[in-house]
Write an enzyme that holds these catalytic residues in place. Structure first.
Site, PDB file in Angstrom:
ATOM      1  N   ASP A 143      -8.011  -5.438  -0.085  1.00  0.00           N
ATOM      2  CA  ASP A 143      -8.445  -6.299  -1.197  1.00  0.00           C
ATOM      3  C   ASP A 143      -8.144  -7.777  -1.002  1.00  0.00           C
ATOM      4  O   ASP A 143      -8.706  -8.612  -1.713  1.00  0.00           O
ATOM      5  CB  ASP A 143      -7.784  -5.822  -2.502  1.00  0.00           C
ATOM      6  CG  ASP A 143      -8.338  -4.470  -2.917  1.00  0.00           C
ATOM      7  OD1 ASP A 143      -7.545  -3.525  -3.102  1.00  0.00           O
ATOM      8  OD2 ASP A 143      -9.573  -4.349  -3.005  1.00  0.00           O
TER       9      ASP A 143
ATOM     10  N   HIS B 243       0.855  -1.186   0.000  1.00  0.00           N
ATOM     11  CA  HIS B 243       0.000   0.000   0.000  1.00  0.00           C
ATOM     12  C   HIS B 243       0.888   1.232   0.000  1.00  0.00           C
ATOM     13  O   HIS B 243       1.947   1.225   0.619  1.00  0.00           O
ATOM     14  CB  HIS B 243      -0.890   0.009   1.259  1.00  0.00           C
ATOM     15  CG  HIS B 243      -2.073   0.894   1.149  1.00  0.00           C
ATOM     16  ND1 HIS B 243      -2.011   2.244   1.360  1.00  0.00           N
ATOM     17  CD2 HIS B 243      -3.363   0.620   0.812  1.00  0.00           C
ATOM     18  CE1 HIS B 243      -3.221   2.771   1.189  1.00  0.00           C
ATOM     19  NE2 HIS B 243      -4.047   1.823   0.846  1.00  0.00           N
TER      20      HIS B 243
END
Ligand code: SDX
Length: 382
Positions: A319, A262
Site C-alpha cells: 500500500d 505486515h
C-alpha cells in the site's frame, strides 16, 4: 495458562486449510501465484491471464485465454438498477460502501445465485470480476460529474476500466499502472478479506455473499484502506522536508504509519518493490505533485526502514507507494481501495471455489471469562 489452551489473537500463526493458490514467504519477502513469482507475473502477464491462473490453477493456452477474455467482456455492462444505485450515491457516499451495495444488488439480479455447481460458480466469478471493475469505474466517473459510459469490448480489462472511468480512450501512461496494480493486488493467501469471504463461503452461502463479506473486510485502514491513508499522510506531510519530523512525532505518539508493517512479511513486500521501481521511472515525466509525493515516500521509507526495518520487521507493504502511482494515472484517492477490490475479486473467487472442494464450516472458539448461573432479578428489584 496451561499449554493445552492457547489464545491465537487475530488467528496469528494459525493455519486454516491447505491451498495451491498462493505462497507468501514472509521471512524473505517472496510471493508466488500458483508457483509463478510475482516478479515473473508482473513482467509478463495480464490481469485476464492472472485471473485465469488463480481460478483454474494453470496458465491458459492462447485459445483458452481468448475464450476467457471474451466471457469477461460479455459481462462488463451493468444492470440499469445498479447504474441507478451508483448515480444516487456516487460523490456522496464512500465508494467502498457503494461497491458493497452494488454487489449485493447484483446477486438479486442473478437468477443462478443459489446454483452451487462448479460451472455456475465459474460463471458467477467471471460476472463478478468484470462487473466489480465496471462498478468502480462508473462510481469514479459519476462522482466526477460524468455519466455512465458503456463498456468497450474492443479494449482489454484494464483499458476498459480506464475508458469507463475517464469516458475516453486511455493513454498508455494510464493503462500501465492500472494493469500493474490489478496484477499485484489480485491475490495474497488468507489475508483478512479473503478469510472473511471464506468464513461466509464455509456456511455454504453463495459466492455473492462471500464476496460482499470480502469487500466489507477490505475497507478497513489496517487492510485495503491503508493505500488511501498512506497517501493522506503524504499530503499531510506536505513538503519533503517535513517528513522526518512528521513520522517521528507519529511514532512517538504510538501511531501506525500506514503502508508499513505486515502480519506475514517481516521483510520488504515484493509488491512494494515493483511499485516503487515503477514510480521511480516516472520521475522525469510526471507532474510536480507526483515528484513531491515520491520524494516524501522515499524519505519516509528510509526513515522507517532505518528505525523499524531489521530491528522490528516493519517494512513497506503493497500500500505504501500505491498512492503516488495512482495519482500519476489520474485516479482519485477514494478509488484506491475499490480498485484493490476490483483486483482482489479474482483471489477471493479462487479461494472460495478451492475451499468448497473440501468444505468445513469455519467456527473458532473463544475462551469465556464471564460468570455463569446468575439468578434473574426482576427489573423493579435491580
Ligand atoms: C494489506 O494480510 C495480507 O496479506 C494483507 C495484504 C493483502 O495483500 O491482502 O498484504 C494487504 O493489508 C497490507 C497491510 C496494510 N496495512 C497497513 O499498512 C496498516 C499499517 N500496518 C499495521 O497496522 C500492521 O503492520 C498490520 C495491521 C498490517 C499488521 O499488524 P499485526 O501483525 O497485527 O502486528 P501489530 O499491529 O500487533 O504490530 C506489532 C508491533 C506493534 O508494536 P508494539 O505495540 O508491540 O510495541 O509493531 C508495531 C505495532 O505498534 N507496528 C507498527 C506498524 N505496524 C506494526 N508501528 C508503526 N507503524 C506501523 N505501520
Amino acid at each position: 495458562m496451561g499449554d493445552e489452551l492457547q489464545i491465537h489473537k487475530g488467528l496469528d500463526g494459525v493455519y486454516i486449510a491447505e491451498s495451491t493458490i498462493c505462497k507468501v514467504d514472509g521471512a524473505v519477502g517472496r510471493l508466488y501465484y500458483r508457483g509463478y513469482s510475482i516478479g515473473e507475473i508482473a513482467e509478463n502477464s495480464t490481469y485476464e491471464e492472472v485471473a485465469y491462473l488463480l481460478i483454474h490453477g494453470r496458465l491458459p493456452k492462447a485459445a483458452e485465454l481468448e475464450e476467457f477474455s471474451k466471457r469477461l467482456k460479455a459481462e462488463r455492462d451493468l444492470p440499469a438498477e445498479v447504474v441507478r444505485i451508483i448515480q444516487q450515491s456516487a460523490g456522496k457516499s464512500d465508494p467502498m460502501d457503494i461497491l458493497r451495495t452494488a454487489v449485493s444488488y447484483l446477486s438479486i439480479s442473478d437468477n443462478e445465485v443459489k446454483d452451487q455447481s462448479y460451472e455456475s460458480n465459474i460463471r458467477k466469478s467471471i460476472r463478478l470480476i468484470s462487473k466489480i471493475s465496471s462498478i468502480v469505474a462508473a462510481t469514479g466517473r459519476i462522482a466526477d460529474g460524468g455519466v455512465y459510459v458503456k463498456p468497450d469490448s474492443a479494449l482489454s480489462h484494464s483499458e476498459n476500466f480506464v475508458y469507463m472511468l475517464k469516458g475516453r480512450k486511455p493513454t498508455k501512461e494510464e493503462i500501465k499502472p492500472v494493469e500493474m496494480m490489478f496484477m499485484l493486488q489480485a491475490e495474497h493467501s488468507t489475508n483478512a478479506s479473503t478469510f472473511a469471504a471464506l468464513v461466509a463461503g464455509s456456511t455454504l452461502a453463495d459466492l455473492y455473499s462471500a464476496v460482499t463479506s470480502g469487500i466489507a473486510a477490505l475497507k478497513g485502514p489496517l487492510h485495503g484502506g491503508a493505500d488511501e491513508e498512506a497517501l493522506r499522510m503524504m499530503y499531510a506531510i506536505g513538503d519533503p522536508s517535513n517528513t522526518e519530523q512528521y513520522i517521528n512525532e507519529a511514532l512517538a505518539g504510538k501511531k501506525k504509519i500506514m503502508g508499513f508493517g505486515h502480519r506475514v512479511y517481516k521483510a520488504y513486500d515484493p509488491r512494494a518493490k515493483i511499485i516503487k521501481e515503477y514510480l521511480l521511472t516516472l520521475q522525469n515525466s510526471s507532474s510536480e505533485e507526483v515528484r513531491r509525493l515520491t520524494e516524501i515516500a522515499l524519505r519516509g521509507e528510509k526513515l522507517m526502514i532505518d528505525k523499524l526495518g531489521a530491528s522490528h520487521g516493519i517494512w513497506p507493504n503493497v500500500d505504501f507507494f500505491a498512492g503516488p502511482v495512482y495519482i500519476s494515472a489520474g485516479i482519485k484517492i477514494d478509488l484506491f481501495t475499490p480498485m484493490f477490490a476490483a483486483s482482489r475479486i479474482a483471489g477471493w473467487c479462487a479461494h472460495v471455489l478451492e475451499y468448497w472442494e473440501d468444505n468445513k464450516l469455519i467456527r473458532p472458539l473463544e475462551l469465556y471469562k464471564g460468570q455463569i448461573d446468575l439468578k434473574y432479578v426482576p427489573i423493579d428489584k435491580r
